[in-house]
Design a protein around this motif. Structure first.
Motif: not given
Ligand code: ATP
Length: 238
Positions: A10-17, A34-43, A184-186, A232-234
């Motif tokens: 989690t980041y604050g109130r956002t559950t990324a994964v 996964g869609p934008n913000g799904a948590g791929k990069t965080t994973t 990828s988004h492609l 989340e973003y459409r």
């Molecule tokens: N360092 C951070 N601080 C606060 N929130 C974060 C941070 N990193 C990611 N988030 C939040 O965590 C969620 C997941 O983000 P993440 O970048 O992992 O998604 P993603 O699937 O890679 O998205 P995209 O396809 O848009 O790149 C989002 O709501 C994002 O705003």
């Protein structure tokens, strides 16, 4: 092998994964969708030890990344192709990495050749196009010839020749037993590249299967069905 066991971040109130459990196996290209913000990069950052999970475990061959003895030899990663010192040449960047990882310098010329950058190796990265930076990011990931690759949007910005080259490279690496996780988004490109797909939405696992096991229609059809409730973003939303 890469493994997530009930990982929450989690980041604050956002559950990324959100309690994500999945295993990425060797010998195949796993598309991470996964869609934008799904948590791929965080994973991916969790797997690479760049973030710590709130709970659960992110493991590389059964161990957390920070405990790996020779991390560059075990995992190659491309996360942010822009994160290279702009004043360095491509060759100097790879030279610095090779020295840090204790690699033979001959490997630098090999990956420059492999990624099509040999002709621009002496140029400063600050003047590189997005596609050239992506190629340099791939060259960096491949430098130590690691058995595991984690690549965040590697074909973003590549020209058609670069896209096909990347696809062939990833498929070849997987055929030689490597573990390849690629986001990828492609979706149409992933349909050509991936043997297996992992789909997440709002940090949760939506699918973990070969593309043709996801139901009727194309991979894009299946993806849109799976993520319909997790976008989340459409465009056009109010
Ligand atoms: N360092 C951070 N601080 C606060 N929130 C974060 C941070 N990193 C990611 N988030 C939040 O965590 C969620 C997941 O983000 P993440 O970048 O992992 O998604 P993603 O699937 O890679 O998205 P995209 O396809 O848009 O790149 C989002 O709501 C994002 O705003």
């Amino acid at each position: 092998m890469l493994e997530l066991r009930e990982v929450t971040k989690t980041y604050g109130r956002t559950t990324a994964v959100d309690r994500l459990s999945v295993t990425i196996h060797p010998g195949r290209v796993t598309g991470f969708l996964g869609p934008n913000g799904a948590g791929k990069t965080t994973t991916m950052r969790l797997l690479l030890g760049l973030e710590r999970p709130d709970s659960g475990a992110a493991l590389v061959n059964g161990r957390p990344y920070p405990t790996l003895a020779r991390p560059l030899q075990e995992v190659g990663a491309l996360l942010d192709a822009g994160a290279v010192h702009p004043g360095r040449t491509a060759r100097a960047h790879l030279g610095w990495l090779a020295a840090a990882a204790g690699l033979e310098r001959s490997r630098i010329a090999e990956v420059l050749e492999l990624t099509g950058l040999a002709g621009v190796a002496g140029r400063r990265v600050g003047g590189f196009s997005l596609g050239m930076r992506q190629r340099l990011g791939l060259a960096s990931a491949l430098l130590a010839d690691p058995p595991i690759l984690i690549l965040d949007e590697p074909v973003n910005g590549l020209d058609p020749e670069g896209v096909r080259w990347t696809r062939d490279l990833l498929r070849d690496l997987a055929a030689r037993g490597r573990t390849v996780l690629v986001s990828s988004h492609l979706i149409s490109e992933m349909a050509l590249t991936a043997d297996h797909v992992v789909v997440i939405g709002r940090g949760r696992l939506l699918a973990d299967a070969p593309p043709d096991a996801l139901g009727e229609g194309s991979l894009e059809d299946a993806y849109l069905r799976l993520t319909d409730q997790a976008v989340e973003y459409r465009a056009g939303d109010r």
